[in-house]
Design a protein around this motif. Structure first.
Motif, PDB file in Angstrom:
ATOM      1  N   LEU A 185       7.373 -44.983  -2.391  1.00  0.00           N
ATOM      2  CA  LEU A 185       8.668 -44.933  -3.078  1.00  0.00           C
ATOM      3  C   LEU A 185       8.715 -43.736  -4.029  1.00  0.00           C
ATOM      4  O   LEU A 185       9.725 -43.025  -4.099  1.00  0.00           O
ATOM      5  N   LEU A 186       7.621 -43.507  -4.742  1.00  0.00           N
ATOM      6  CA  LEU A 186       7.518 -42.329  -5.607  1.00  0.00           C
ATOM      7  C   LEU A 186       7.622 -41.062  -4.777  1.00  0.00           C
ATOM      8  O   LEU A 186       8.311 -40.103  -5.155  1.00  0.00           O
ATOM      9  N   GLY A 187       6.934 -41.060  -3.627  1.00  0.00           N
ATOM     10  CA  GLY A 187       6.975 -39.883  -2.765  1.00  0.00           C
ATOM     11  C   GLY A 187       8.364 -39.605  -2.235  1.00  0.00           C
ATOM     12  O   GLY A 187       8.787 -38.440  -2.141  1.00  0.00           O
ATOM     13  N   ALA A 188       9.114 -40.651  -1.899  1.00  0.00           N
ATOM     14  CA  ALA A 188      10.466 -40.462  -1.386  1.00  0.00           C
ATOM     15  C   ALA A 188      11.365 -39.809  -2.430  1.00  0.00           C
ATOM     16  O   ALA A 188      12.145 -38.896  -2.123  1.00  0.00           O
ATOM     17  N   VAL A 189      11.259 -40.266  -3.686  1.00  0.00           N
ATOM     18  CA  VAL A 189      12.065 -39.676  -4.760  1.00  0.00           C
ATOM     19  C   VAL A 189      11.653 -38.226  -4.987  1.00  0.00           C
ATOM     20  O   VAL A 189      12.501 -37.352  -5.223  1.00  0.00           O
ATOM     21  N   ALA A 190      10.354 -37.938  -4.893  1.00  0.00           N
ATOM     22  CA  ALA A 190       9.882 -36.565  -5.082  1.00  0.00           C
ATOM     23  C   ALA A 190      10.450 -35.641  -4.008  1.00  0.00           C
ATOM     24  O   ALA A 190      10.869 -34.505  -4.303  1.00  0.00           O
ATOM     25  N   VAL A 191      10.495 -36.114  -2.766  1.00  0.00           N
ATOM     26  CA  VAL A 191      11.035 -35.288  -1.676  1.00  0.00           C
ATOM     27  C   VAL A 191      12.518 -35.017  -1.891  1.00  0.00           C
ATOM     28  O   VAL A 191      12.989 -33.875  -1.735  1.00  0.00           O
ATOM     29  N   VAL A 192      13.272 -36.044  -2.260  1.00  0.00           N
ATOM     30  CA  VAL A 192      14.706 -35.854  -2.481  1.00  0.00           C
ATOM     31  C   VAL A 192      14.943 -34.899  -3.648  1.00  0.00           C
ATOM     32  O   VAL A 192      15.817 -34.015  -3.575  1.00  0.00           O
ATOM     33  N   ASP A 193      14.171 -35.030  -4.713  1.00  0.00           N
ATOM     34  CA  ASP A 193      14.316 -34.110  -5.849  1.00  0.00           C
ATOM     35  C   ASP A 193      13.975 -32.681  -5.443  1.00  0.00           C
ATOM     36  O   ASP A 193      14.609 -31.720  -5.894  1.00  0.00           O
ATOM     37  N   LEU A 194      12.956 -32.538  -4.602  1.00  0.00           N
ATOM     38  CA  LEU A 194      12.593 -31.204  -4.132  1.00  0.00           C
ATOM     39  C   LEU A 194      13.736 -30.581  -3.354  1.00  0.00           C
ATOM     40  O   LEU A 194      14.050 -29.387  -3.521  1.00  0.00           O
ATOM     41  N   LEU A 195      14.404 -31.364  -2.541  1.00  0.00           N
ATOM     42  CA  LEU A 195      15.543 -30.853  -1.780  1.00  0.00           C
ATOM     43  C   LEU A 195      16.728 -30.563  -2.694  1.00  0.00           C
ATOM     44  O   LEU A 195      17.441 -29.569  -2.501  1.00  0.00           O
ATOM     45  N   ARG A 196      16.934 -31.425  -3.701  1.00  0.00           N
ATOM     46  CA  ARG A 196      18.088 -31.266  -4.599  1.00  0.00           C
ATOM     47  C   ARG A 196      17.948 -30.066  -5.516  1.00  0.00           C
ATOM     48  O   ARG A 196      18.944 -29.385  -5.825  1.00  0.00           O
ATOM     49  N   TYR A 197      16.728 -29.813  -5.976  1.00  0.00           N
ATOM     50  CA  TYR A 197      16.543 -28.807  -7.032  1.00  0.00           C
ATOM     51  C   TYR A 197      15.735 -27.590  -6.590  1.00  0.00           C
ATOM     52  O   TYR A 197      15.484 -26.687  -7.388  1.00  0.00           O
ATOM     53  N   GLY A 198      15.316 -27.548  -5.320  1.00  0.00           N
ATOM     54  CA  GLY A 198      14.550 -26.412  -4.836  1.00  0.00           C
ATOM     55  C   GLY A 198      15.420 -25.205  -4.545  1.00  0.00           C
ATOM     56  O   GLY A 198      16.647 -25.223  -4.769  1.00  0.00           O
ATOM     57  N   PRO A 199      14.822 -24.134  -4.008  1.00  0.00           N
ATOM     58  CA  PRO A 199      15.577 -22.901  -3.729  1.00  0.00           C
ATOM     59  C   PRO A 199      16.716 -23.101  -2.731  1.00  0.00           C
ATOM     60  O   PRO A 199      17.649 -22.310  -2.686  1.00  0.00           O
ATOM     61  N   TRP A 200      16.626 -24.155  -1.927  1.00  0.00           N
ATOM     62  CA  TRP A 200      17.631 -24.419  -0.896  1.00  0.00           C
ATOM     63  C   TRP A 200      18.693 -25.418  -1.356  1.00  0.00           C
ATOM     64  O   TRP A 200      19.441 -25.947  -0.538  1.00  0.00           O
ATOM     65  N   ALA A 201      18.757 -25.687  -2.661  1.00  0.00           N
ATOM     66  CA  ALA A 201      19.637 -26.734  -3.188  1.00  0.00           C
ATOM     67  C   ALA A 201      21.095 -26.522  -2.804  1.00  0.00           C
ATOM     68  O   ALA A 201      21.836 -27.491  -2.579  1.00  0.00           O
ATOM     69  N   SER A 202      21.532 -25.265  -2.692  1.00  0.00           N
ATOM     70  CA  SER A 202      22.943 -24.997  -2.397  1.00  0.00           C
ATOM     71  C   SER A 202      23.329 -25.479  -1.006  1.00  0.00           C
ATOM     72  O   SER A 202      24.520 -25.719  -0.731  1.00  0.00           O
ATOM     73  N   ALA A 203      22.338 -25.630  -0.116  1.00  0.00           N
ATOM     74  CA  ALA A 203      22.629 -26.066   1.247  1.00  0.00           C
ATOM     75  C   ALA A 203      22.496 -27.577   1.416  1.00  0.00           C
ATOM     76  O   ALA A 203      22.740 -28.101   2.501  1.00  0.00           O
ATOM     77  N   VAL A 204      22.121 -28.279   0.346  1.00  0.00           N
ATOM     78  CA  VAL A 204      21.884 -29.721   0.419  1.00  0.00           C
ATOM     79  C   VAL A 204      23.162 -30.452   0.010  1.00  0.00           C
ATOM     80  O   VAL A 204      23.735 -30.153  -1.044  1.00  0.00           O
ATOM     81  N   PRO A 205      23.634 -31.402   0.801  1.00  0.00           N
ATOM     82  CA  PRO A 205      24.863 -32.132   0.440  1.00  0.00           C
ATOM     83  C   PRO A 205      24.659 -32.991  -0.803  1.00  0.00           C
ATOM     84  O   PRO A 205      23.562 -33.498  -1.060  1.00  0.00           O
ATOM     85  N   ASP A 206      25.712 -33.186  -1.577  1.00  0.00           N
ATOM     86  CA  ASP A 206      25.622 -33.945  -2.829  1.00  0.00           C
ATOM     87  C   ASP A 206      25.215 -35.397  -2.599  1.00  0.00           C
ATOM     88  O   ASP A 206      24.540 -35.998  -3.436  1.00  0.00           O
ATOM     89  N   TRP A 207      25.613 -35.972  -1.471  1.00  0.00           N
ATOM     90  CA  TRP A 207      25.335 -37.379  -1.230  1.00  0.00           C
ATOM     91  C   TRP A 207      23.851 -37.664  -1.080  1.00  0.00           C
ATOM     92  O   TRP A 207      23.410 -38.818  -1.181  1.00  0.00           O
TER      93      TRP A 207
END
Length: 408
Positions: A185-207
């Motif tokens: 569960l911790l790992g899942a949140v870490a992956v989503v945060d990485l996608l939300r706030y990483g260099p590719w964040a602009s391509a990640v949908p808000d949902w």
């Protein structure tokens, strides 16, 4: 307070202590009460109201102006401990129900009914209050602000009901993996945060952020289930405490997560809606500390003077949770007629506001006590209540929900 009053309080505390079963785990009740009381304290201290020129009240936050308040939110955001204790209590409750021969579905219906009755009660009452307040001259903007404040804590009830429904699956996971069942569960949140706030964040949908809702709040609950099953002990608690504290520091200092554990008006990022990895890091440290302090807390609560307030809080848990914002509004809304009142309807932008707000807290607590005396009946089973009344309460609650969704 006179000596006679003190004497009555001592005798009442002794009676409560005498009626407590010897096998009662006082530490768990103490942790639940502590986490629960952090909710109204946090909302009353970290949330403010401002009065506009037309006399209407609007939401405001001292966190927008007073950066030093952010660490206060680290202390008052104790939902991790609440979910931890909830998971522990649920697994024991489910075990007792199974031993009685009750089905899992029947157990779950009982748990959800306990959560749902107070929510229906507070929303039905507010559905009746809104037109009355409007007719009495309360501005529409104030009513919208009130609806937002009332709904603000109720989202937690829905989340808690959702993780409670997953208790049988959490039990299976804990039986196989122990406390490590929370790691994915911790790992899942870490992956989503990485996608939300990483260099590719602009391509990640808000949902995508919504994916964190389930693992983010299930994390501490899963730990509690493992704890209740005896699959998570002091060694794991030390790992949680130290690892959570280290991760918290890294996320703040290296990855520049927002310092506040609650949302700040105007800020682009928030840690709590939905929960970010920083929330889980804090929950890890808090849960580890809670497990390590369990025995010491249990010894402290053998003192009747400390135990009696814990019992009182636990007996009125949902009343406190559902009605504490209404208590603040009961004080603030009438004061709007007197202009901007420091610490109540004045701008929360100075140390003077903090000092004044601290002075208002006892009055909020007194208002909550008075409201609770009238509304605590919503926590008890509605046996004997006519079906038509229950149906009307449900309809009123639905009307308030529609209104609240329109203004939140």
């Amino acid at each position: 307070m006179t000596s006679d009053d003190l004497g009555r309080l001592r005798r009442a505390a002794l009676r409560v202590d005498a009626r407590t079963p010897a096998h009662r785990d006082r530490a768990l009740d103490g942790l639940r009460a502590l986490a629960l009381m952090a909710v109204p304290t946090g909302h009353w201290l970290l949330g403010g109201l401002t009065r506009s020129d037309d006399g209407a009240l609007h939401n405001a936050s001292p966190l927008s102006h007073l950066g030093f308040f952010a660490p206060v939110s680290w202390v008052l955001q104790m939902l991790g401990v609440f979910f931890l204790v909830g998971g522990h209590a649920s697994v024991l409750s489910l075990r007792r129900a199974t031993e009685r021969g009750d089905s899992t579905a029947a157990w779950l219906r009982g748990r959800l009914a306990r959560l749902g009755r107070p929510v229906v009660g507070v929303t039905a009452v507010w559905a009746l209050l809104l037109p009355l307040l409007h007719a009495s001259g309360v501005p529409g903007a104030t009513l919208r602000t009130g609806a937002v404040l009332v709904v603000q804590p109720l989202w937690f009830v829905g989340v808690y009901a959702g993780v409670t429904a997953l208790t049988p699956y959490s039990v299976r996971a804990a039986r196989r993996l122990g406390g490590w069942a929370a790691a994915p569960l911790l790992g899942a949140v870490a992956v989503v945060d990485l996608l939300r706030y990483g260099p590719w964040a602009s391509a990640v949908p808000d949902w995508l952020a919504l994916v964190n809702l389930l693992p983010g709040w299930l994390f501490a609950y899963q730990l509690g289930v493992a704890w209740g099953m005896g699959r998570f002990g002091r060694r794991g608690a030390w790992l949680l405490l130290c690892g959570g504290a280290a991760l918290f520091a890294v996320l703040l200092l290296v990855f520049h997560y927002p310092a506040s554990m609650v949302g700040v008006p105007g800020e682009a990022r928030t840690n709590s809606h939905p929960p970010s990895l920083l929330v889980l890091a804090l929950a890890s440290a808090q849960c580890g500390a809670a497990v390590l302090l369990r025995q010491r807390l249990g010894r402290w609560l053998r003192r009747p003077a400390l135990w009696a307030p814990v019992v009182a809080v636990n007996l009125s848990a949902m009343t406190i949770f559902c009605w504490h914002q209404s208590a603040m509004l009961a004080v603030a809304v009438p004061s709007a007629a007197f202009g901007s009142v420091p610490g109540l309807t004045g701008a929360p932008d100075s140390l003077g506001w903090v000092a004044a707000r601290l002075c208002w807290l006892p009055l909020f607590a007194a208002a909550l006590l008075g409201i609770g005396r009238l509304t605590r009946r919503f926590e008890t089973p509605w046996t004997g209540v006519p079906r038509a009344v229950r149906t009307a309460a449900g309809a009123l609650a639905a009307c308030f929900a529609v209104y609240a969704l329109a203004v939140v």
